[in-house]
Design an enzyme around this catalytic site. Structure first.
Site, PDB file in Angstrom:
ATOM      1  N   PHE A  59      53.325  34.513  52.560  1.00  0.00           N
ATOM      2  CA  PHE A  59      52.417  33.787  52.568  1.00  0.00           C
ATOM      3  C   PHE A  59      52.874  32.243  51.954  1.00  0.00           C
ATOM      4  O   PHE A  59      52.357  31.201  52.015  1.00  0.00           O
ATOM      5  CB  PHE A  59      51.123  34.053  52.106  1.00  0.00           C
ATOM      6  CG  PHE A  59      51.043  34.355  50.805  1.00  0.00           C
ATOM      7  CD1 PHE A  59      51.025  33.303  49.747  1.00  0.00           C
ATOM      8  CD2 PHE A  59      50.795  35.646  50.302  1.00  0.00           C
ATOM      9  CE1 PHE A  59      51.053  33.454  48.373  1.00  0.00           C
ATOM     10  CE2 PHE A  59      50.910  36.057  49.213  1.00  0.00           C
ATOM     11  CZ  PHE A  59      50.843  35.139  47.852  1.00  0.00           C
ATOM     12  N   ARG A  87      38.406  31.794  35.774  1.00  0.00           N
ATOM     13  CA  ARG A  87      38.617  32.742  36.994  1.00  0.00           C
ATOM     14  C   ARG A  87      37.473  33.553  37.516  1.00  0.00           C
ATOM     15  O   ARG A  87      37.344  33.785  38.738  1.00  0.00           O
ATOM     16  CB  ARG A  87      39.732  34.037  36.333  1.00  0.00           C
ATOM     17  CG  ARG A  87      40.929  33.343  35.962  1.00  0.00           C
ATOM     18  CD  ARG A  87      41.891  33.121  37.133  1.00  0.00           C
ATOM     19  NE  ARG A  87      42.508  34.354  37.802  1.00  0.00           N
ATOM     20  CZ  ARG A  87      43.395  34.356  38.805  1.00  0.00           C
ATOM     21  NH1 ARG A  87      43.859  33.213  39.296  1.00  0.00           N
ATOM     22  NH2 ARG A  87      43.651  35.203  39.533  1.00  0.00           N
ATOM     23  N   THR A  93      40.197  36.000  44.991  1.00  0.00           N
ATOM     24  CA  THR A  93      41.397  35.147  45.731  1.00  0.00           C
ATOM     25  C   THR A  93      40.560  34.923  47.267  1.00  0.00           C
ATOM     26  O   THR A  93      40.664  33.997  48.011  1.00  0.00           O
ATOM     27  CB  THR A  93      42.507  35.711  46.100  1.00  0.00           C
ATOM     28  OG1 THR A  93      42.979  36.091  44.675  1.00  0.00           O
ATOM     29  CG2 THR A  93      43.669  34.792  46.451  1.00  0.00           C
ATOM     30  N   ARG A 104      34.529  30.228  45.264  1.00  0.00           N
ATOM     31  CA  ARG A 104      35.196  30.556  46.429  1.00  0.00           C
ATOM     32  C   ARG A 104      33.845  31.179  47.471  1.00  0.00           C
ATOM     33  O   ARG A 104      34.033  30.773  48.550  1.00  0.00           O
ATOM     34  CB  ARG A 104      36.400  31.474  46.251  1.00  0.00           C
ATOM     35  CG  ARG A 104      37.487  30.848  45.839  1.00  0.00           C
ATOM     36  CD  ARG A 104      38.633  31.788  45.074  1.00  0.00           C
ATOM     37  NE  ARG A 104      39.759  31.099  45.025  1.00  0.00           N
ATOM     38  CZ  ARG A 104      40.791  31.686  44.226  1.00  0.00           C
ATOM     39  NH1 ARG A 104      40.669  32.980  43.527  1.00  0.00           N
ATOM     40  NH2 ARG A 104      41.857  30.996  44.134  1.00  0.00           N
ATOM     41  N   ASN A 114      41.098  28.426  50.017  1.00  0.00           N
ATOM     42  CA  ASN A 114      40.144  28.782  49.230  1.00  0.00           C
ATOM     43  C   ASN A 114      39.933  28.064  47.803  1.00  0.00           C
ATOM     44  O   ASN A 114      39.235  28.650  46.890  1.00  0.00           O
ATOM     45  CB  ASN A 114      40.888  30.432  48.747  1.00  0.00           C
ATOM     46  CG  ASN A 114      41.948  30.276  47.940  1.00  0.00           C
ATOM     47  OD1 ASN A 114      42.466  29.157  47.663  1.00  0.00           O
ATOM     48  ND2 ASN A 114      42.459  31.399  47.383  1.00  0.00           N
ATOM     49  N   HIS A 117      42.252  26.726  42.329  1.00  0.00           N
ATOM     50  CA  HIS A 117      42.955  27.311  41.578  1.00  0.00           C
ATOM     51  C   HIS A 117      42.890  27.431  40.303  1.00  0.00           C
ATOM     52  O   HIS A 117      42.220  26.690  39.456  1.00  0.00           O
ATOM     53  CB  HIS A 117      44.826  26.908  41.932  1.00  0.00           C
ATOM     54  CG  HIS A 117      45.752  27.310  40.673  1.00  0.00           C
ATOM     55  ND1 HIS A 117      46.369  28.464  40.859  1.00  0.00           N
ATOM     56  CD2 HIS A 117      45.869  26.947  39.472  1.00  0.00           C
ATOM     57  CE1 HIS A 117      46.899  28.517  39.411  1.00  0.00           C
ATOM     58  NE2 HIS A 117      46.777  27.701  38.884  1.00  0.00           N
TER      59      HIS A 117
HETATM   60  P1  RTP Z   1      45.434  30.778  42.504  1.00  0.00           P
HETATM   61  O1  RTP Z   1      46.804  31.191  42.107  1.00  0.00           O
HETATM   62  O2  RTP Z   1      45.423  29.630  43.635  1.00  0.00           O
HETATM   63  O3  RTP Z   1      44.478  30.680  41.479  1.00  0.00           O
HETATM   64  O4  RTP Z   1      44.781  32.119  43.468  1.00  0.00           O
HETATM   65  P2  RTP Z   1      44.781  33.622  42.933  1.00  0.00           P
HETATM   66  O5  RTP Z   1      45.543  33.805  41.615  1.00  0.00           O
HETATM   67  O6  RTP Z   1      43.569  34.212  42.970  1.00  0.00           O
HETATM   68  O7  RTP Z   1      45.884  34.135  44.075  1.00  0.00           O
HETATM   69  P3  RTP Z   1      47.567  34.208  43.921  1.00  0.00           P
HETATM   70  O8  RTP Z   1      47.771  35.971  44.212  1.00  0.00           O
HETATM   71  O9  RTP Z   1      48.126  33.671  42.793  1.00  0.00           O
HETATM   72  O10 RTP Z   1      47.880  33.599  45.159  1.00  0.00           O
HETATM   73  C1  RTP Z   1      47.963  32.040  45.014  1.00  0.00           C
HETATM   74  C2  RTP Z   1      47.531  31.329  46.518  1.00  0.00           C
HETATM   75  O11 RTP Z   1      48.159  31.930  47.447  1.00  0.00           O
HETATM   76  C3  RTP Z   1      47.305  32.262  48.458  1.00  0.00           C
HETATM   77  N1  RTP Z   1      47.440  33.584  49.115  1.00  0.00           N
HETATM   78  N2  RTP Z   1      47.480  33.698  50.385  1.00  0.00           N
HETATM   79  N3  RTP Z   1      47.428  35.071  52.828  1.00  0.00           N
HETATM   80  C4  RTP Z   1      47.634  36.106  51.745  1.00  0.00           C
HETATM   81  O12 RTP Z   1      47.709  36.982  51.659  1.00  0.00           O
HETATM   82  C5  RTP Z   1      47.771  35.247  50.452  1.00  0.00           C
HETATM   83  N4  RTP Z   1      47.480  35.793  49.280  1.00  0.00           N
HETATM   84  C6  RTP Z   1      47.567  34.823  48.448  1.00  0.00           C
HETATM   85  C7  RTP Z   1      45.878  32.111  48.007  1.00  0.00           C
HETATM   86  O13 RTP Z   1      45.456  30.534  48.496  1.00  0.00           O
HETATM   87  C8  RTP Z   1      46.110  31.966  46.564  1.00  0.00           C
HETATM   88  O14 RTP Z   1      44.956  31.272  46.107  1.00  0.00           O
HETATM   89 MG    MG Z   2      47.377  32.742  41.016  1.00  0.00          MG
END
Ligand code: RTP
Ligand code: MG
Length: 135
Positions: A59, A87, A93, A104, A114, A117
Site C-alpha cells: 500500500f 492512539r 487503522t 476514525r 483514515n 496519524h
Molecule cells: P498511522 O501510522 O497513520 O497512525 O496508522 P496506523 O499506525 O494505524 O497504521 P500503519 O500500519 O502504521 O499504516 C500506516 C497507514 O498506511 C495505511 N494503510 N493502508 N491498505 C492497507 O492495507 C493499509 N494498511 C495501512 C493507513 O492509512 C495507515 O494509517
Molecule cells: Mg503507524
C-alpha cells in the site's frame, strides 16, 4: 504517569472535510495540549521519508499519493500518556473496525483515507517530531 509528546497528523481527507477544529477539540478535551503545529502541503519526498518503514508494503504508493493529495495539519501533542492516549482517541487503522466515538469511526472513510496519524511508541514519536519540527 510520564508527560509525553507525540506526533499527530490530520490527514488530507479530514483537512478537506473542514474538521481540523473538531479533531483538535477531542485531543484538548482528553487533556492533550497542542504545543506545536503547522498546516502544510507535503512533497512526495517528505511523505516517502515519513513513511519509510512501510516502503516495501503493497500500500506504500497509495499511501504516499494520498498523503500529498492536499494539505495536512501536523501537530505535537503533549500530556500524560500522550502516545497511547492519542492512539486510543484515533481508533483502529481501519475505520470499519474503529470503536464508536473514536476519530476514525466518526471522520474516516476507509483504511486509506483514515483521517489521522499518531506515533505508535516513544522512539517513533521522537523521530517523527524531529522530522517535522527539528530538535
Ligand atoms: P498511522 O501510522 O497513520 O497512525 O496508522 P496506523 O499506525 O494505524 O497504521 P500503519 O500500519 O502504521 O499504516 C500506516 C497507514 O498506511 C495505511 N494503510 N493502508 N491498505 C492497507 O492495507 C493499509 N494498511 C495501512 C493507513 O492509512 C495507515 O494509517
Ligand atoms: Mg503507524
Amino acid at each position: 504517569m510520564a508527560i509525553e509528546r507525540t506526533l499527530s497528523i490530520i490527514k488530507p481527507d479530514a483537512v478537506a472535510k473542514n474538521v481540523i477544529g473538531e479533531i483538535i477539540t477531542r485531543f484538548e478535551k482528553a487533556g492533550l495540549k497542542v504545543v506545536n503545529a503547522t498546516l502544510k502541503q507535503l512533497t512526495r519526498a517528505e511523505a516517502e521519508g515519513f513513511y519509510a518503514v512501510h516502503k516495501e508494503r503493497p500500500f506504500f504508493n497509495d499511501l504516499v499519493n494520498f498523503m500529498i493529495s492536499g494539505p495536512v495539519f501536523v501537530q505535537v501533542l503533549e500530556g500524560e500518556n500522550a502516545i497511547a492516549k492519542n492512539r486510543e482517541l484515533m481508533g483502529a487503522t481501519d475505520p470499519k473496525k474503529a470503536a464508536p466515538g473514536t476519530i476514525r469511526a466518526d471522520f474516516a472513510e476507509s483504511i486509506d483515507a483514515n483521517a489521522v496519524h499518531g506515533s505508535d511508541a516513544p522512539e517513533t514519536a521522537a523521530v517523527e517530531i524531529a522530522y517535522f519540527f527539528g530538535k
